[in-house]
Design a protein around this motif. Sequence first.
Motif, mmCIF file in Angstrom:
data_model
loop_
_atom_site.group_PDB
_atom_site.id
_atom_site.type_symbol
_atom_site.label_atom_id
_atom_site.label_comp_id
_atom_site.label_asym_id
_atom_site.label_seq_id
_atom_site.Cartn_x
_atom_site.Cartn_y
_atom_site.Cartn_z
ATOM 1 N N ASN A 67 -2.922 0.101 -0.275
ATOM 2 C CA ASN A 67 -3.484 -0.938 -1.151
ATOM 3 C C ASN A 67 -3.396 -0.533 -2.618
ATOM 4 O OD1 ASN A 67 -4.047 -2.762 0.890
ATOM 5 N ND2 ASN A 67 -6.104 -1.971 1.216
ATOM 6 N N GLU A 71 -1.527 -2.505 -5.516
ATOM 7 C CA GLU A 71 -2.250 -2.861 -6.740
ATOM 8 C C GLU A 71 -1.381 -2.518 -7.955
ATOM 9 O OE1 GLU A 71 -5.851 -0.765 -9.121
ATOM 10 O OE2 GLU A 71 -6.320 -1.309 -7.031
ATOM 11 N N LYS A 83 2.022 -1.240 5.027
ATOM 12 C CA LYS A 83 0.767 -1.926 5.358
ATOM 13 C C LYS A 83 0.906 -2.642 6.699
ATOM 14 C CE LYS A 83 -2.864 -4.809 3.429
ATOM 15 N NZ LYS A 83 -3.416 -5.368 2.194
ATOM 16 N N CYS A 99 2.293 -9.165 6.160
ATOM 17 C CA CYS A 99 2.763 -8.016 5.384
ATOM 18 C C CYS A 99 4.266 -7.817 5.568
ATOM 19 C CB CYS A 99 2.014 -6.754 5.798
ATOM 20 S SG CYS A 99 0.258 -6.818 5.405
#
Length: 121
Positions: A67, A71, A83, A99
């Motif tokens: 994550n 980001e 992911k 994903c």
Amino acid sequence: MKAPSPTACLCCALILILFTSGCITKNQEYYDNRVAAEPDNAEAWCIRGMYYNDNYGQYAEAMESCNKALELDPEYGLAWYLKGVILTNMNKTDEAAACFENATRYDPGLEEDVQFIVGNA
């Protein structure tokens, strides 16, 4: 069972070479230190996530790293792929599908790898 893609085989071979040559240690400290040294490096976070996913099934740590990579770079196909793999390992295949879709959107070269994972889930 399908054979792994040439890309997956090449990645596995490279990792094996790096481990046996001493370039990468099997120690989580290496990956933790790498992200500490380069906190804005999405690739470093993704690699840390791979380590935690592959070693000891530490999916929460792996997801946290993944994550963070996303980001930093929301269009990082490999992080989306990771992911999806983590979610698949956690038996959350519905969430993983979205994903994998993002992974192939941002990196079409991951299509074979996604098909391999989805076909074996």
